[in-house]
Design a protein around this motif. Structure first.
Motif, short mmCIF file in Angstrom:
data_model
loop_
_atom_site.label_atom_id
_atom_site.label_comp_id
_atom_site.label_asym_id
_atom_site.label_seq_id
_atom_site.Cartn_x
_atom_site.Cartn_y
_atom_site.Cartn_z
N LEU A 179 -46.60 11.28 -9.57
CA LEU A 179 -46.01 11.34 -8.36
C LEU A 179 -46.06 12.43 -7.58
N ARG A 180 -45.99 13.52 -8.43
CA ARG A 180 -46.37 14.81 -7.47
C ARG A 180 -47.70 14.82 -6.68
N SER A 181 -48.62 14.29 -7.47
CA SER A 181 -50.08 14.03 -6.44
C SER A 181 -49.89 13.13 -5.46
N ILE A 182 -49.38 12.06 -5.77
CA ILE A 182 -49.16 11.10 -4.64
C ILE A 182 -48.45 11.59 -3.46
N LEU A 183 -47.23 12.31 -3.73
CA LEU A 183 -46.58 13.05 -2.58
C LEU A 183 -47.41 14.13 -1.84
N GLU A 184 -48.26 14.75 -2.82
CA GLU A 184 -49.20 15.81 -2.18
C GLU A 184 -50.04 15.27 -0.96
N ILE A 185 -50.53 13.92 -1.54
CA ILE A 185 -51.45 13.32 -0.59
C ILE A 185 -50.88 12.83 0.66
N TYR A 186 -49.61 12.39 0.78
CA TYR A 186 -48.84 12.01 1.91
C TYR A 186 -48.35 13.19 2.76
N GLU A 187 -48.03 14.16 2.00
CA GLU A 187 -47.48 15.66 2.72
C GLU A 187 -48.90 16.14 3.50
N CYS A 188 -49.95 16.10 2.90
CA CYS A 188 -51.10 16.77 3.58
C CYS A 188 -51.70 15.80 4.64
N LEU A 189 -51.59 14.62 4.45
CA LEU A 189 -51.92 13.39 5.41
C LEU A 189 -51.29 13.59 6.71
N LEU A 190 -50.08 13.72 6.50
CA LEU A 190 -48.90 13.51 7.51
C LEU A 190 -48.84 15.10 8.19
N ASN A 191 -48.92 16.15 7.64
CA ASN A 191 -48.59 17.31 7.95
C ASN A 191 -49.86 18.30 8.35
N GLY A 192 -50.90 18.07 7.49
CA GLY A 192 -51.88 18.93 7.26
C GLY A 192 -51.81 20.32 6.88
N ASN A 193 -52.74 21.03 6.90
CA ASN A 193 -52.55 22.38 6.23
C ASN A 193 -53.26 23.47 6.79
N LYS A 194 -53.35 24.81 6.42
CA LYS A 194 -54.03 25.82 7.08
C LYS A 194 -55.51 25.20 7.13
N GLU A 195 -56.05 24.60 6.65
CA GLU A 195 -57.49 24.05 6.52
C GLU A 195 -57.80 22.98 7.64
N TYR A 196 -56.87 22.16 7.77
CA TYR A 196 -56.99 20.84 8.65
C TYR A 196 -55.57 20.33 9.24
N SER A 197 -55.76 19.88 10.19
CA SER A 197 -54.51 19.13 10.90
C SER A 197 -54.05 17.66 10.24
N GLN A 199 -53.94 13.96 9.45
CA GLN A 199 -54.91 12.91 9.34
C GLN A 199 -54.40 11.35 9.48
N PRO A 200 -54.23 11.10 10.81
CA PRO A 200 -53.42 9.58 10.87
C PRO A 200 -54.40 8.59 10.65
N ARG A 201 -55.62 8.70 10.74
CA ARG A 201 -56.85 7.56 10.31
C ARG A 201 -56.82 7.47 8.99
N MET A 202 -56.92 8.46 8.22
CA MET A 202 -56.73 8.37 6.58
C MET A 202 -55.55 8.10 6.24
N LEU A 203 -54.30 8.43 6.80
CA LEU A 203 -53.18 7.92 6.22
C LEU A 203 -53.00 6.45 6.44
N ARG A 204 -53.72 6.02 7.60
CA ARG A 204 -53.57 4.45 7.63
C ARG A 204 -54.20 3.62 6.57
N ASP A 205 -55.27 4.45 6.26
CA ASP A 205 -56.25 3.72 5.28
C ASP A 205 -55.57 4.00 3.84
N VAL A 206 -54.78 4.78 3.64
CA VAL A 206 -53.99 5.15 2.52
C VAL A 206 -53.00 4.03 2.40
N GLN A 207 -52.27 3.83 3.49
CA GLN A 207 -51.17 2.78 3.32
C GLN A 207 -51.54 1.51 3.18
N ILE A 208 -52.94 1.19 3.92
CA ILE A 208 -53.52 -0.14 3.62
C ILE A 208 -53.90 -0.52 2.02
N GLU A 209 -54.32 0.62 1.46
CA GLU A 209 -54.78 0.61 -0.05
C GLU A 209 -53.43 0.62 -0.70
#
Length: 250
Positions: A179-197, A199-209
């Motif tokens: 669950l923590r790993s899944i949350l980490e994925i969503y948080e990073c795709l929604l908000n980005g981090n210091k390395e990247y902004s 990721q709406p397109r990837m978030l869309r792909d994740v949501q479809i999956e």
């Protein structure tokens, strides 16, 4: 018998090297040889993972696949070499199939029989593979994007949570980690981090999956079927469901 003897020798050598890697002087030397090491252990990990993923393996191929002991030795050696080593992390990232193999082995025998699943060898494979993944995420904040887009990281964690709840493993620690790993994925795709902004397109792909795999139902089942649910796991389950359900697909 000759092949078996070679595998046994590989096991002894690789595991011993993994133990030696905990010594600073030995680790320094091993890091100097990391190109040679990765070229040797990557095919071992890849071939074993391929067997694990494949439901049918020919007898001829079976005899060529390394044993669990050899794989444990290979991953045990890789883990300390990855620590504070962004260069090796990049090598793992770009070595064909290796990242996907390591991710898949974090869930090794999770869906098999109790005897297989709970064996110490299976547990060691999961442990060292998971530590390799965590070490790579520490070294390279952007590697999570590769894990999600290319290494099936989300699917593996969903499977882990689904099998660890309900009537399967009933392991709250496994559920929590997934669950923590899944949350980490969503948080990073929604908000980005210091390395990247974000990721709406990837978030869309994740949501479809997520919707295609029925992940919401698998995760939600933990709220109703698990006999070992604690407050932390319940909170994480609800957080995951909120993230998944509240994402719109554009």
């Amino acid at each position: 018998r000759e092949t078996e003897t070679i595998h046994e020798f590989q096991d002894v050598v690789l595991y011993a090297l993994g133990q030696l890697a905990n010594n600073d002087y030995a680790l320094e030397y091993l890091m100097e040889q990391q190109n040679v090491i990765i070229e040797h252990i990557a095919p071992i990990i890849n071939s074993f993972s391929t067997k694990f993923i494949s439901s049918s393996t020919s007898l001829q191929l079976e005899n060529q696949i390394p044993s669990r002991n050899v794989v444990i030795g290979a991953i045990h050696l890789l883990q300390p070499l990855l620590k504070d080593n962004p260069t090796l992390c990049k090598q793992v990232q770009y070595y064909p199939g290796l990242g996907t193999s390591i991710v898949s082995l974090t869930n090794f025998t999770r869906m098999k029989t109790d005897e297989q699943r709970n064996s110490s060898k299976s547990a060691q494979i999961r442990k060292w593979s998971s530590q390799c993944i965590e070490q790579m995420k520490i070294n390279d904040k952007s590697i999570l994007l590769t894990m999600v887009s290319e290494w099936k990281y989300l699917a593996v964690n969903i499977t882990s949570v689904a099998c660890a709840g309900g009537n399967e493993i009933e392991d709250p620690k496994t559920i929590e980690e997934g669950l923590r790993s899944i949350l980490e994925i969503y948080e990073c795709l929604l908000n980005g981090n210091k390395e990247y902004s974000e990721q709406p397109r990837m978030l869309r792909d994740v949501q479809i999956e997520v919707e295609e795999e029925g992940a919401n139902e698998d995760i939600e089942a933990n709220l109703y079927h698990s006999t070992v649910m604690d407050d932390q796991v319940q909170w994480l389950t609800e957080m995951c469901l909120n993230k998944m359900i509240n994402q719109e697909i554009y």
